[in-house]
Motif scaffolding. Sequence first.
Motif, PDB file in Angstrom:
ATOM      1  N   LYS A 122      44.716  46.261  39.757  1.00  0.00           N
ATOM      2  CA  LYS A 122      45.086  44.893  39.343  1.00  0.00           C
ATOM      3  C   LYS A 122      44.135  43.855  39.923  1.00  0.00           C
ATOM      4  N   THR A 123      43.769  44.020  41.203  1.00  0.00           N
ATOM      5  CA  THR A 123      42.891  43.031  41.847  1.00  0.00           C
ATOM      6  C   THR A 123      41.493  43.028  41.231  1.00  0.00           C
ATOM      7  N   LEU A 124      41.117  44.131  40.588  1.00  0.00           N
ATOM      8  CA  LEU A 124      39.797  44.203  39.942  1.00  0.00           C
ATOM      9  C   LEU A 124      39.769  43.459  38.612  1.00  0.00           C
ATOM     10  N   GLN A 125      40.949  43.114  38.108  1.00  0.00           N
ATOM     11  CA  GLN A 125      41.078  42.367  36.839  1.00  0.00           C
ATOM     12  C   GLN A 125      40.244  43.006  35.710  1.00  0.00           C
ATOM     13  N   PRO A 126      40.503  44.282  35.425  1.00  0.00           N
ATOM     14  CA  PRO A 126      39.712  44.961  34.388  1.00  0.00           C
ATOM     15  C   PRO A 126      40.004  44.432  32.988  1.00  0.00           C
ATOM     16  N   ASP A 127      38.979  44.456  32.150  1.00  0.00           N
ATOM     17  CA  ASP A 127      39.157  44.143  30.727  1.00  0.00           C
ATOM     18  C   ASP A 127      39.623  45.380  29.974  1.00  0.00           C
ATOM     19  N   ILE A 128      39.340  46.569  30.550  1.00  0.00           N
ATOM     20  CA  ILE A 128      39.728  47.834  29.921  1.00  0.00           C
ATOM     21  C   ILE A 128      39.794  48.918  30.993  1.00  0.00           C
ATOM     22  N   ILE A 129      40.697  49.882  30.790  1.00  0.00           N
ATOM     23  CA  ILE A 129      40.808  51.049  31.678  1.00  0.00           C
ATOM     24  C   ILE A 129      40.605  52.294  30.824  1.00  0.00           C
TER      25      ILE A 129
END
Length: 261
Positions: A73-80
């Motif tokens: 969550k802290t990485l604020q990904p646009d996609i996983i």
Amino acid sequence: MKTYQDQIGNVLGLKKTPLRIVSLVPSQTELLVDLGLKDSIVGITKFCIHPSSLRKEKTIVGGTKTINTEKIKTLQPDIILCNKEENTKEIVEACLKIAPTHVSDIFTIDDVIELINQYGEIFDCVSKSSEILDDLTNKLTNFQQFIKGEKTIKVAYFIWKNPWMVAGNTTFINHLLELNNFENVFRDKERYPEVDITKRSSVDAILLSSEPYPFKEKHILELQKKLPNVKVILVDGEMFSWYGSRLLKAFEYFKTLRNSI
């Protein structure tokens, strides 16, 4: 918004080209790097070992079976990016609550080609993905010509010890064994069953994979005591189970392997 359907049928919507990627699959992480997307990767697993420098440069969010959702969550990904076999259903469900999640499902090289094409579109790197696919197709065609005249060899491909486990049918490993003109003596079993090799009377060679269990020379000696007439060989598990750009190195390895049996 662009929509994409992943390999298990889930639809994900993306408002823009993803610039922050969390990859939970080692072979897919390697593929991303080879697609020129290294700078976009923000999170990886502890098993993402190629290239070797990556674990020092990116945030490790766990393994393939256990993840730290708060870290992700802290990485604020646009996609996983996930895989049906590598990651659990619970992990995929947790990831879906954080960001759009793409799940691959690989059984054959055709599935690999589909995945590379999808990544090319999703990450706006079609030129590079096409280059990789052209190289892959050429290497595959060359290997198919090589293997044509090779005899069928009956093999068992071991992935684990205590209990002894093999790659059975409906696995990418089995697909590559068939491509090598290896007849998997456990193809009558699904996925990764526990087995007793001494109960299979007809086997020419046993292949001990370097992963996920780290088979060594001592395990060759252990099996040869039980099966003195069967050839036992250590093989590079990455070549048989890592899809994506790792396949570009696999076919030359397969030629060498065939010549050694």
